[in-house]
Scaffold this motif. Structure first.
Motif, PDB file in Angstrom:
ATOM      1  N   UNK A  86      -6.047 -43.770 -21.173  1.00  0.00           N
ATOM      2  CA  UNK A  86      -6.514 -42.377 -21.209  1.00  0.00           C
ATOM      3  C   UNK A  86      -5.832 -41.389 -20.324  1.00  0.00           C
ATOM      4  N   UNK A  87      -5.459 -41.866 -19.424  1.00  0.00           N
ATOM      5  CA  UNK A  87      -4.395 -41.149 -18.354  1.00  0.00           C
ATOM      6  C   UNK A  87      -3.335 -40.780 -19.140  1.00  0.00           C
ATOM      7  N   UNK A  88      -2.523 -41.600 -19.877  1.00  0.00           N
ATOM      8  CA  UNK A  88      -1.180 -41.482 -20.404  1.00  0.00           C
ATOM      9  C   UNK A  88      -1.702 -40.505 -21.619  1.00  0.00           C
ATOM     10  N   UNK A  89      -2.587 -40.659 -22.539  1.00  0.00           N
ATOM     11  CA  UNK A  89      -2.919 -39.731 -23.545  1.00  0.00           C
ATOM     12  C   UNK A  89      -3.248 -38.275 -23.079  1.00  0.00           C
ATOM     13  N   UNK A  90      -3.935 -38.162 -21.913  1.00  0.00           N
ATOM     14  CA  UNK A  90      -4.411 -36.737 -21.446  1.00  0.00           C
ATOM     15  C   UNK A  90      -2.903 -36.288 -20.743  1.00  0.00           C
ATOM     16  N   UNK A  91      -2.095 -36.883 -19.955  1.00  0.00           N
ATOM     17  CA  UNK A  91      -0.784 -36.394 -19.611  1.00  0.00           C
ATOM     18  C   UNK A  91      -0.144 -35.942 -20.672  1.00  0.00           C
ATOM     19  N   UNK A 136       0.017 -27.459 -20.864  1.00  0.00           N
ATOM     20  CA  UNK A 136       0.160 -27.006 -19.506  1.00  0.00           C
ATOM     21  C   UNK A 136       1.074 -27.514 -18.591  1.00  0.00           C
ATOM     22  N   UNK A 137       2.292 -27.435 -18.926  1.00  0.00           N
ATOM     23  CA  UNK A 137       3.345 -28.018 -17.924  1.00  0.00           C
ATOM     24  C   UNK A 137       3.619 -27.677 -16.549  1.00  0.00           C
ATOM     25  N   UNK A 138       3.094 -26.359 -16.349  1.00  0.00           N
ATOM     26  CA  UNK A 138       3.023 -25.749 -15.013  1.00  0.00           C
ATOM     27  C   UNK A 138       1.897 -25.834 -14.182  1.00  0.00           C
ATOM     28  N   UNK A 139       0.701 -26.623 -14.834  1.00  0.00           N
ATOM     29  CA  UNK A 139      -0.601 -26.751 -14.032  1.00  0.00           C
ATOM     30  C   UNK A 139      -0.317 -27.646 -13.181  1.00  0.00           C
ATOM     31  N   UNK A 140      -1.139 -27.731 -12.119  1.00  0.00           N
ATOM     32  CA  UNK A 140      -1.225 -28.840 -11.009  1.00  0.00           C
ATOM     33  C   UNK A 140      -1.217 -30.094 -11.780  1.00  0.00           C
ATOM     34  N   UNK A 141      -0.602 -31.204 -11.064  1.00  0.00           N
ATOM     35  CA  UNK A 141      -0.754 -32.820 -11.496  1.00  0.00           C
ATOM     36  C   UNK A 141      -1.989 -33.094 -11.448  1.00  0.00           C
ATOM     37  N   UNK A 142      -2.402 -34.141 -12.216  1.00  0.00           N
ATOM     38  CA  UNK A 142      -3.589 -34.940 -12.183  1.00  0.00           C
ATOM     39  C   UNK A 142      -3.268 -36.393 -11.524  1.00  0.00           C
ATOM     40  N   UNK A 143      -4.352 -36.641 -10.504  1.00  0.00           N
ATOM     41  CA  UNK A 143      -3.937 -37.960 -10.063  1.00  0.00           C
ATOM     42  C   UNK A 143      -5.057 -38.994 -10.522  1.00  0.00           C
ATOM     43  N   UNK A 173     -12.909 -33.182 -25.794  1.00  0.00           N
ATOM     44  CA  UNK A 173     -13.443 -33.451 -24.393  1.00  0.00           C
ATOM     45  C   UNK A 173     -12.241 -33.258 -23.316  1.00  0.00           C
ATOM     46  N   UNK A 174     -10.951 -34.074 -23.777  1.00  0.00           N
ATOM     47  CA  UNK A 174      -9.809 -33.799 -22.779  1.00  0.00           C
ATOM     48  C   UNK A 174      -9.318 -32.558 -22.750  1.00  0.00           C
ATOM     49  N   UNK A 175      -9.278 -31.831 -23.867  1.00  0.00           N
ATOM     50  CA  UNK A 175      -8.770 -30.565 -23.997  1.00  0.00           C
ATOM     51  C   UNK A 175      -9.490 -29.519 -22.947  1.00  0.00           C
ATOM     52  N   UNK A 176     -10.892 -29.655 -23.057  1.00  0.00           N
ATOM     53  CA  UNK A 176     -11.890 -28.864 -22.500  1.00  0.00           C
ATOM     54  C   UNK A 176     -11.615 -29.187 -21.000  1.00  0.00           C
ATOM     55  N   UNK A 177     -11.628 -30.344 -20.571  1.00  0.00           N
ATOM     56  CA  UNK A 177     -11.290 -30.564 -19.111  1.00  0.00           C
ATOM     57  C   UNK A 177      -9.877 -30.139 -18.347  1.00  0.00           C
ATOM     58  N   UNK A 178      -8.850 -30.382 -19.476  1.00  0.00           N
ATOM     59  CA  UNK A 178      -7.600 -29.861 -18.843  1.00  0.00           C
ATOM     60  C   UNK A 178      -7.454 -28.368 -18.946  1.00  0.00           C
ATOM     61  N   UNK A 179      -8.316 -27.617 -19.767  1.00  0.00           N
ATOM     62  CA  UNK A 179      -8.236 -26.352 -19.684  1.00  0.00           C
ATOM     63  C   UNK A 179      -8.901 -25.838 -18.316  1.00  0.00           C
ATOM     64  N   UNK A 180      -9.916 -26.771 -17.826  1.00  0.00           N
ATOM     65  CA  UNK A 180     -10.376 -26.177 -16.403  1.00  0.00           C
ATOM     66  C   UNK A 180      -9.139 -26.348 -15.191  1.00  0.00           C
ATOM     67  N   UNK A 181      -8.069 -26.666 -15.801  1.00  0.00           N
ATOM     68  CA  UNK A 181      -6.927 -26.677 -14.708  1.00  0.00           C
ATOM     69  C   UNK A 181      -6.370 -25.448 -14.389  1.00  0.00           C
ATOM     70  N   UNK A 182      -6.661 -24.446 -15.311  1.00  0.00           N
ATOM     71  CA  UNK A 182      -6.122 -23.127 -15.253  1.00  0.00           C
ATOM     72  C   UNK A 182      -7.484 -22.080 -15.088  1.00  0.00           C
ATOM     73  N   UNK A 183      -8.563 -22.313 -15.798  1.00  0.00           N
ATOM     74  CA  UNK A 183      -9.706 -21.634 -15.936  1.00  0.00           C
ATOM     75  C   UNK A 183     -10.940 -22.484 -15.608  1.00  0.00           C
ATOM     76  N   UNK A 184     -11.601 -21.858 -14.233  1.00  0.00           N
ATOM     77  CA  UNK A 184     -12.789 -22.427 -13.746  1.00  0.00           C
ATOM     78  C   UNK A 184     -13.935 -22.361 -14.506  1.00  0.00           C
ATOM     79  N   UNK A 185     -14.175 -21.073 -14.943  1.00  0.00           N
ATOM     80  CA  UNK A 185     -15.291 -20.667 -15.751  1.00  0.00           C
ATOM     81  C   UNK A 185     -15.027 -20.829 -17.390  1.00  0.00           C
ATOM     82  N   UNK A 186     -16.454 -20.993 -17.721  1.00  0.00           N
ATOM     83  CA  UNK A 186     -16.258 -21.067 -19.325  1.00  0.00           C
ATOM     84  C   UNK A 186     -16.494 -19.508 -19.826  1.00  0.00           C
ATOM     85  N   UNK A 187     -15.203 -19.043 -19.883  1.00  0.00           N
ATOM     86  CA  UNK A 187     -14.957 -17.734 -19.914  1.00  0.00           C
ATOM     87  C   UNK A 187     -14.395 -17.587 -21.455  1.00  0.00           C
TER      88      UNK A 187
END
Length: 168
Positions: free
Chosen positions: A49-54, A61-68, A120-134
């Motif tokens: 799942x981690x590899x799939x998400x990465x 989202x190459x420039x977004x913060x890393x996932x631990x 679900x993965x795309x939704x959660x990754x989008x939160x790396x850049x946008x905190x709110x559901x806007x």
């Protein structure tokens, strides 16, 4: 319409809820979902799942913060509308503030069709850049997954199916 509301479809247009309700009342929803999504994904471990998400993150989202960490989580309560969680944990190490970002996906998506796990993965990754559901958040989701709105609806129908009829 059913005497009990379709809670996962709250906020959708009444005509669409009526169509979904007709599928539920007729008992055709499981067959409709099986026909539309005949295959389950092969991601079973947290590592895969981690590899799939990465892979998705690297593509969009190459420039977004890393996932631990990215894991399936048995404790996520789907009944309270949480399908996945994006968390930011800040800790002080030495004299520096370290931030860890984690994504947790509800374990029920281990057996879901691949497009739903991807949503679900795309939704959660989008939160790396946008905190709110806007608007910007949903625009980013659609950039990563062009049919995101349809997949979100189908995922809600899948959850309704699980609740009403059990596993597919």
């Amino acid at each position: 319409m059913s005497s009990t509301p379709l809670r996962y479809l709250q906020g959708y247009p009444p005509a669409l809820v009526e169509q979904a309700s007709a599928l539920v009342l007729s008992g055709r929803l499981p067959d409709w979902l099986r026909e539309r999504y005949p295959q389950r994904h092969a991601i079973r471990t947290d590592k895969s799942l981690y590899e799939y998400t990465l892979g998705i993150k690297q593509r969009y989202l190459k420039q977004s913060n890393a996932l631990s960490k990215v894991v399936f989580d048995d404790r996520i309560d789907v009944l309270h509308q949480a399908l996945g969680l994006h968390t930011r944990i800040s800790r002080i190490q030495g004299g520096k503030l370290k931030a860890k970002r984690e994504i947790r996906i509800a374990s029920l998506f281990r057996d879901a069709p691949s497009p739903m796990l991807e949503m679900i993965v795309v939704h959660e990754l989008a939160h790396l850049r946008e905190a709110e559901h806007n608007r910007a958040f949903y625009k980013l989701c659609c950039h990563m997954q062009p049919d995101y709105p349809q997949r979100e609806l189908d995922t809600r129908l899948y959850l309704t199916c699980l609740e009403r009829f059990g596993p597919l």
